[in-house]
Design an enzyme around this catalytic site. Structure first.
Site, PDB file in Angstrom:
ATOM      1  N   LYS A 235       0.846  -1.192   0.000  1.00 48.14           N
ATOM      2  CA  LYS A 235       0.000   0.000   0.000  1.00 48.14           C
ATOM      3  C   LYS A 235       0.878   1.237   0.000  1.00 48.14           C
ATOM      4  O   LYS A 235       1.941   1.260   0.637  1.00 48.14           O
ATOM      5  CB  LYS A 235      -0.911   0.020   1.240  1.00 48.14           C
ATOM      6  CG  LYS A 235      -1.703   1.304   1.424  1.00 48.14           C
ATOM      7  CD  LYS A 235      -2.462   1.305   2.744  1.00 48.14           C
ATOM      8  CE  LYS A 235      -3.143   2.653   2.996  1.00 48.14           C
ATOM      9  NZ  LYS A 235      -3.883   2.692   4.275  1.00 48.14           N
ATOM     10  N   GLU A 280      -8.670  11.756  12.743  1.00 50.02           N
ATOM     11  CA  GLU A 280      -7.772  10.652  13.112  1.00 50.02           C
ATOM     12  C   GLU A 280      -6.818  11.050  14.227  1.00 50.02           C
ATOM     13  O   GLU A 280      -6.041  11.998  14.093  1.00 50.02           O
ATOM     14  CB  GLU A 280      -6.978  10.181  11.891  1.00 50.02           C
ATOM     15  CG  GLU A 280      -6.180   8.922  12.152  1.00 50.02           C
ATOM     16  CD  GLU A 280      -5.903   8.111  10.895  1.00 50.02           C
ATOM     17  OE1 GLU A 280      -5.350   7.015  11.004  1.00 50.02           O
ATOM     18  OE2 GLU A 280      -6.257   8.585   9.785  1.00 50.02           O
TER      19      GLU A 280
END
Length: 490
Positions: A235, A280
């Site tokens: 990723k 976050e």
């Protein structure tokens, strides 16, 4: 890279904390009046910093260590003189000094990482509010008092610390100065209170591509997918920028107030021109407990069903989607693997939940851990800043494996297009002298470059199943909060 931080002299900080209502009798966000304030606000609670008692900047791979050394020296006189929990059950919050901080994403970024020690911190939490006045004892206006009353050889060295009467006089001066510098906002109040700034007041605002254009971003995502298919990595998170230019000066306080209202479940932040509202949490440390919120996997709410139908829709396209689940699991594992060595216990649910925000849905996992070396009166294990260094960057903003992803980000963003993330996707938050603190990831935000120019950033996790057009659309969704707060339709 040259790092002056290790040789920068540290101030000697002292503070005075006392219970008091928020000045003006309104919410914390109403203290944001000039655009120079620091802020950390969620659900109307948190802290706002006014004025500047001290400031530290640093760059390079040693930026976290340099900041830690400077902060330890600056708070040495008071770091052990108060409870280490953020808001004790009885009595006032910390007497230890507090700083707001923002760190560059990359080791080689030329952007300054910064610690700002406000002159005043106005706090509100758990039904209580308080003010902390912070002074540098070596500053000219306090040097004489420091020499006379704060000598380390004096058994009553804290007797002459800044007191409430002096604090209230100085706060009145500071608020009057801010009022004198406050820009004219005739007619802007309605947008703040009702969150109606979206789509209004767009005259004079122009949105353009940044240094990494939309076409360039599609090409970067396609190259990232090819690298993943070749087995180089699993990723990579790729970002792009956009620029908003305004004919009139950008009303930064209004932008922050709008974000604080519309995105109450996020952490609205402001540090040294870096502004935004992040969903976050990289790490929060309160005593011996560390918490984090991991996000990865995103679904745009624009045009999606609403109500119960929307919730079911999000669960189907996020929770039941192998691509989204895979991306999310990589981010959770990235954080827990790096956090675990510092803990005696760690909890991370196997199943994520769907976090609903006004612009998007996210797959989310909340992580809780008990830290080693934080059980007694003096912390011997890592505090918030040390943990932030250990955890950053996670797979949620970099990729997996971390080193390979960081290298590819540098190639596809910086070398190919000249994009430096700067403070975007780096840690932003606050810390005190006892190891407590909160650091979010600087997402859903922008950098105020000058009074007429704001540069926005957004990124997406790229995996083997990623489609360039879909990832570009996701960056639009992630820029929407800031664009709407600025007054643009998005």
């Amino acid at each position: 890279m040259n790092n002056p931080g290790f040789t920068a002299p540290a101030p000697r900080l002292a503070s005075c904390t006392y219970s008091a209502p928020v000045p003006g009798g309104n919410g914390l966000a109403d203290l944001l009046s000039t655009g120079s304030e620091c802020a950390w606000i969620r659900f109307g609670e948190g802290m706002v910093g006014l004025g500047t008692a001290a400031r530290f900047t640093t760059t390079g791979p040693g930026r976290f260590e340099a900041a830690r050394h400077w902060w330890m020296a600056a708070t040495a006189a008071e770091s052990g003189d108060t409870s280490r929990t953020t808001v004790p059950d009885d009595g006032l919050p910390r007497r230890s000094p507090l700083a707001f901080a923002a760190f560059a994403f990359a080791d080689d970024s030329p952007a300054d990482s910064v610690l700002v020690v406000p002159e005043f911190v106005v706090g509100s939490a758990q039904g209580r509010s308080w003010l902390t006045w912070q002074v540098d004892l070596d500053s000219p206006c306090h040097a004489e008092k420091a020499a006379a009353r704060f000598s380390p050889t004096n058994a009553e060295q804290f007797r002459g610390r800044p007191d409430r009467a002096d604090a209230e006089r100085r706060l009145a001066e500071l608020l009057a100065e801010a009022a004198g510098r406050r820009p004219d906002r005739a007619g802007a109040a309605a947008g703040a209170g009702a969150g109606s700034g979206a789509g209004s007041g767009a005259d004079g605002l122009v949105l353009t591509d940044g240094v990494l254009s939309q076409d360039g971003y599609r090409a970067a995502v396609a190259r990232g997918v090819r690298q993943i298919e070749a087995g180089t990595l699993t990723k990579v998170v790729l970002a792009r920028d956009a620029v908003v230019r305004s004919a009139d000066p950008v009303d930064v306080p209004q932008v922050l107030r709008t974000l604080a209202v519309q995105y109450r479940d996020c952490w609205t932040y402001a540090v040294n021109g870096l502004i935004g509202s992040t969903p976050e949490m990289l790490v929060k440390v309160d005593g011996d407990i560390a918490r984090a919120r991991v996000l990865a996997g995103t679904l745009d709410r624009d045009g999606a069903p609403v109500g119960t139908a929307g919730t079911d829709y999000a669960r189907q396209l996020l929770t039941d989607d192998p691509k989204q689940r895979h991306e999310h699991r990589l981010a959770v594992d990235s954080l827990t693997e790096r956090l675990e060595p510092f803990t005696s216990s760690l909890e991370a649910p196997d199943e994520p939940f769907v976090l609903e925000l006004p612009n998007v849905w996210h797959l989310a996992t909340d992580v809780t851990a008990r830290l080693v070396g934080a059980e007694d009166a003096r912390r011997t294990g890592p505090g918030a800043l040390a943990l932030t260094e250990a955890l950053h960057p996670t797979a949620a903003v970099c990729g997996t494996p971390r080193e390979a992803a960081a290298s590819l980000i540098n190639r596809l963003e910086s070398e190919d297009h000249g994009l430096d993330r700067g403070l975007f996707a780096g840690p932003v938050g606050w810390l005190d002298g006892n190891g407590n603190g909160e650091f979010g990831i600087a997402l859903r935000g922008a950098v105020v470059q000058d009074e007429h120019t704001v540069r926005l950033y957004a990124g997406c996790g790229v995996v083997a199943a990623s489609d360039p057009e879909s990832e570009l659309a996701e960056t639009h969704a992630k820029m929407r909060p800031m664009l709407q707060a600025l007054g643009l339709r998005a």
